[in-house]
Design a protein around this motif. Structure first.
Motif, PDB file in Angstrom:
ATOM      1  N   GLN A 187      45.175  41.910  29.796  1.00  0.00           N
ATOM      2  CA  GLN A 187      44.051  41.024  30.112  1.00  0.00           C
ATOM      3  C   GLN A 187      44.237  40.394  31.486  1.00  0.00           C
ATOM      4  N   ARG A 188      45.448  39.965  31.789  1.00  0.00           N
ATOM      5  CA  ARG A 188      45.718  39.393  33.114  1.00  0.00           C
ATOM      6  C   ARG A 188      45.485  40.435  34.206  1.00  0.00           C
ATOM      7  N   ARG A 190      43.459  42.993  34.085  1.00  0.00           N
ATOM      8  CA  ARG A 190      42.013  43.203  34.250  1.00  0.00           C
ATOM      9  C   ARG A 190      41.378  42.057  35.023  1.00  0.00           C
ATOM     10  N   GLU A 191      41.781  40.838  34.687  1.00  0.00           N
ATOM     11  CA  GLU A 191      41.230  39.685  35.404  1.00  0.00           C
ATOM     12  C   GLU A 191      41.613  39.718  36.879  1.00  0.00           C
ATOM     13  N   GLU A 192      42.870  40.084  37.153  1.00  0.00           N
ATOM     14  CA  GLU A 192      43.318  40.160  38.549  1.00  0.00           C
ATOM     15  C   GLU A 192      42.575  41.259  39.300  1.00  0.00           C
ATOM     16  N   SER A 193      42.369  42.390  38.611  1.00  0.00           N
ATOM     17  CA  SER A 193      41.628  43.488  39.249  1.00  0.00           C
ATOM     18  C   SER A 193      40.189  43.074  39.532  1.00  0.00           C
ATOM     19  N   PHE A 194      39.568  42.362  38.575  1.00  0.00           N
ATOM     20  CA  PHE A 194      38.188  41.896  38.776  1.00  0.00           C
ATOM     21  C   PHE A 194      38.126  40.896  39.921  1.00  0.00           C
ATOM     22  N   ARG A 195      39.124  40.003  39.999  1.00  0.00           N
ATOM     23  CA  ARG A 195      39.139  39.006  41.066  1.00  0.00           C
ATOM     24  C   ARG A 195      39.307  39.668  42.438  1.00  0.00           C
ATOM     25  N   LYS A 198      36.084  41.235  43.514  1.00  0.00           N
ATOM     26  CA  LYS A 198      35.134  40.245  44.014  1.00  0.00           C
ATOM     27  C   LYS A 198      35.487  39.815  45.432  1.00  0.00           C
TER      28      LYS A 198
END
Length: 224
Positions: A187-188, A190-195, A198
């Motif tokens: 999950q971290r 994925r969140e880092e990749s999404f950030r 962006k």
């Protein structure tokens, strides 16, 4: 356990190492249990044979005793039995069977002669005394085999409980920890990749806007 563990990569590595250790320990314990079970059934045969021998010599000894009492009188037989003072010493040592401490009893060679004077003693009484010496030897054999049998049986139960604890509690708990840590780390990630996506998209927009902006400084020089 998942709620008490820190979801870090170092914790994930430690949990994997614990899982490997627990799985290896369970395998070793199962091999030990299987070996003990084989030893147990071998001892069962020995114990049954010892019991059968005891039953046989006891039957013969009591037959001899009844004959002695009939021919030499019960009072004479009982008086001679009380007069016997012979010792029966055994040599007992402790040995290890797959880590289980069990007694090893060396049964001494039985003396065939009785420990009282045969003068004025009937042949049937002497025979009864000799036969009961065989009963004593058979009792020692039964005690030796059944003591081993009981201790190995207890160790099989203890080992089985340890295997069950590892396979049903410890290993599933570690596996839950690994799944929990992996879930959090994924999950971290994925969140880092999404950030990062962006941020990259924002930087690209700013670059495009900068490229499309009019070159104001150059137009002013032309007018002058």
């Amino acid at each position: 356990m998942a709620g008490q563990i820190s979801p870090t990569r170092s914790a994930l590595l430690a949990s994997k190492a614990s899982l490997k250790t627990a799985s290896g320990g369970a395998d070793l314990l199962k091999r030990k249990r299987d070996a003990l079970i084989g030893e147990f059934f071998a001892l069962v045969r020995d114990a049954l044979a010892a019991r059968e021998q005891l039953a046989g010599v006891s039957k013969g000894a009591y037959t001899s005793l009844f004959g002695a009492k009939a021919w030499d009188s019960p009072e004479a037989v009982e008086s001679l039995s009380l007069a016997g003072t012979g010792d029966y010493a055994i040599d007992m040592q402790i040995e290890s069977i797959y880590g289980v401490k069990v007694p090893r009893i060396n049964i001494p060679e039985r003396q065939q002669q009785v420990n009282f004077s045969p003068i004025n003693v009937g042949a049937r009484t002497i025979q009864a005394a000799t036969d009961f010496g065989g009963v004593l030897e058979a009792i020692v054999k039964v005690a030796a085999t059944e003591t081993k049998l009981r201790r190995i049986g207890e160790e099989i139960k203890k080992t089985s409980r340890r295997v069950n604890a590892l396979e049903q509690v410890v290993i599933p708990g570690i596996q839950d920890d690994i799944r929990f840590i992996r879930g959090v780390l994924d999950q971290r990630e994925r969140e880092e990749s999404f950030r990062l996506k962006k941020i990259k998209a924002k930087l690209e927009r700013e670059k495009e806007e900068a490229d499309q902006a009019p070159q104001g400084g150059q137009h002013g020089s032309a007018a002058d």
